[in-house]
Scaffold this active site. Structure first.
Site, PDB file in Angstrom:
ATOM      1  N   LYS A  56       2.783  11.866  -9.039  1.00 41.68           N
ATOM      2  CA  LYS A  56       2.843  12.450  -7.697  1.00 41.68           C
ATOM      3  C   LYS A  56       3.282  13.916  -7.779  1.00 41.68           C
ATOM      4  O   LYS A  56       2.712  14.784  -7.120  1.00 41.68           O
ATOM      5  CB  LYS A  56       3.801  11.645  -6.806  1.00 41.68           C
ATOM      6  CG  LYS A  56       3.194  10.318  -6.358  1.00 41.68           C
ATOM      7  CD  LYS A  56       4.220   9.346  -5.803  1.00 41.68           C
ATOM      8  CE  LYS A  56       3.587   7.957  -5.631  1.00 41.68           C
ATOM      9  NZ  LYS A  56       4.548   6.916  -5.271  1.00 41.68           N
ATOM     10  N   GLN A 100      10.743   5.698  -3.935  1.00 41.91           N
ATOM     11  CA  GLN A 100       9.927   4.878  -4.833  1.00 41.91           C
ATOM     12  C   GLN A 100      10.480   3.454  -4.918  1.00 41.91           C
ATOM     13  O   GLN A 100      11.681   3.248  -5.110  1.00 41.91           O
ATOM     14  CB  GLN A 100       9.874   5.535  -6.222  1.00 41.91           C
ATOM     15  CG  GLN A 100       8.922   4.876  -7.202  1.00 41.91           C
ATOM     16  CD  GLN A 100       7.450   4.972  -6.811  1.00 41.91           C
ATOM     17  OE1 GLN A 100       7.027   5.910  -6.146  1.00 41.91           O
ATOM     18  NE2 GLN A 100       6.670   3.981  -7.207  1.00 41.91           N
ATOM     19  N   ASP A 123       4.827   7.642   3.272  1.00 44.85           N
ATOM     20  CA  ASP A 123       4.402   6.370   2.676  1.00 44.85           C
ATOM     21  C   ASP A 123       3.912   5.402   3.762  1.00 44.85           C
ATOM     22  O   ASP A 123       3.287   4.390   3.450  1.00 44.85           O
ATOM     23  CB  ASP A 123       5.600   5.703   1.977  1.00 44.85           C
ATOM     24  CG  ASP A 123       5.431   5.646   0.474  1.00 44.85           C
ATOM     25  OD1 ASP A 123       4.281   5.706  -0.003  1.00 44.85           O
ATOM     26  OD2 ASP A 123       6.455   5.523  -0.224  1.00 44.85           O
TER      27      ASP A 123
HETATM   28  N1  GUN Z   1       5.822   1.394  -5.608  1.00 44.20           N
HETATM   29  C1  GUN Z   1       4.548   0.999  -5.852  1.00 44.20           C
HETATM   30  N2  GUN Z   1       3.684   1.590  -4.986  1.00 44.20           N
HETATM   31  C2  GUN Z   1       4.433   2.365  -4.180  1.00 44.20           C
HETATM   32  C3  GUN Z   1       4.112   3.235  -3.091  1.00 44.20           C
HETATM   33  O1  GUN Z   1       2.961   3.405  -2.669  1.00 44.20           O
HETATM   34  N3  GUN Z   1       5.170   3.870  -2.530  1.00 44.20           N
HETATM   35  C4  GUN Z   1       6.442   3.696  -2.948  1.00 44.20           C
HETATM   36  N4  GUN Z   1       7.416   4.342  -2.303  1.00 44.20           N
HETATM   37  N5  GUN Z   1       6.776   2.897  -3.953  1.00 44.20           N
HETATM   38  C5  GUN Z   1       5.765   2.245  -4.564  1.00 44.20           C
END
Ligand code: GUN
Length: 297
Positions: A56, A100, A123
């Site tokens: 990211k 995350q 998100d």
């Molecule tokens: N863990 C796995 N996929 C995601 C996601 O799309 N966002 C977040 N915050 N954590 C994750």
């Protein structure tokens, strides 16, 4: 492969959208505007989470966004994390952020997600954004379902009036994509069946799908006999399987037995290189929308 089967190239489509976003950032800079700023909160040293967050941050650099990473040890207290969230919520320099997942067991995921300011929740996990999504109001759509919609749109796949079968009812993928495919919109306007672990005779449902979206996390679970001829198959599965013949010692498998299913399809996503690369694009787009105040004004 039959000549009419189209392999959905998520990697190429993601590159296309990333260069579009980079162009938008350049325009913003020229107009003297602040560039979008995405932050991530990462707790502990989970290998997959580290990789996701690193990707990211890299994607932000590529399109010209600013990014920040706030790291915490595994034993951080819930209060400490809530304090950080309060601080980020109040920091006008940060347009959007993610926490995350997964988080360590002693931290309530709901408490954390509920404390994220909805206007910065890129998100799309906060209940306010989920509620807005259900009501077809402006919202941030979670990265994976948003990525799927963008692929369907890019390939001009007709969804109106089609029967879409979703396998898996997770909060992050199955549940939201089932709602999005049924909404009045494009992509959308499908008749949707949502299947899950308690569904009886799964094959009776999947075999009727014009569009099959699979997100259950069981490698190669969907076989050719479960597919209607000419179906569109979107595989969200991503499981690391040990493979001594690979340099890395593992290979990534989707939920669909690709080699036997692909010949029956009109469109299919590979794993890797299908839905996966689109999730970062979705997050970047949400951050761009946050910076421009397009969802919460
Ligand atoms: N863990 C796995 N996929 C995601 C996601 O799309 N966002 C977040 N915050 N954590 C994750």
């Amino acid at each position: 492969m039959p000549p009419n089967m189209i392999l959905i190239d998520g990697k190429a489509v993601a590159s296309f959208f990333k260069s579009q976003i980079a162009n938008e950032v350049n325009k913003m800079k020229k107009q003297g505007m602040k560039v979008p700023h995405l932050a991530a909160v990462l707790v502990g040293n989970n290998g997959s989470s580290e990789t996701y967050v690193a990707n990211k941050v890299k994607a932000c650099e590529l399109v010209g966004f600013e990014s920040s990473l706030f790291r915490f040890d595994d034993d951080v207290s819930e209060n400490e994390l809530l304090e950080k969230i309060k601080e980020i919520n109040a920091n006008d320099a940060i347009d959007g952020y993610i926490v995350q997942l997964p988080l360590p067991k002693h931290i309530s995921v709901d408490k954390i997600i509920n404390s994220i300011k909805p206007s910065k929740d890129v998100d799309g996990f906060h209940p306010e954004n989920t509620g807005r999504m259900v009501k077809n109001l402006p919202c941030y759509i979670a990265a994976t379902p948003f990525g799927i919609l963008k692929l369907l749109e890019y390939y001009k796949i007709e969804t109106k009036g089609k029967h879409c079968v979703v396998v898996g009812r997770s909060n992050i993928v199955g549940s939201p994509i089932s709602i999005l495919m049924a909404r009045d919109g494009n992509p959308g306007n499908c008749t949707v069946t949502l299947c899950h672990s308690k569904t009886e005779k799964l094959i009776d449902h999947t075999a009727k799908a014009d569009i099959l979206i699979v997100a259950l996390g069981k490698p190669e679970f969907i076989t050719a006999d479960m597919i209607k001829d000419g179906a569109v198959v979107i595989d969200v599965g991503l499981t690391r399987m040990p493979n001594a013949n690979k340099k890395s010692g593992f290979e990534l498998k989707g939920d669909v037995k690709f080699d036997e299913v692909a010949p029956k399809c009109s469109f299919i996503t590979p794993v890797p290189g299908g839905v996966g690369p689109m999730t970062i694009v979705a997050l970047l787009e949400n951050t761009l929308k946050a910076a421009r105040k397009e969802v919460y004004f």
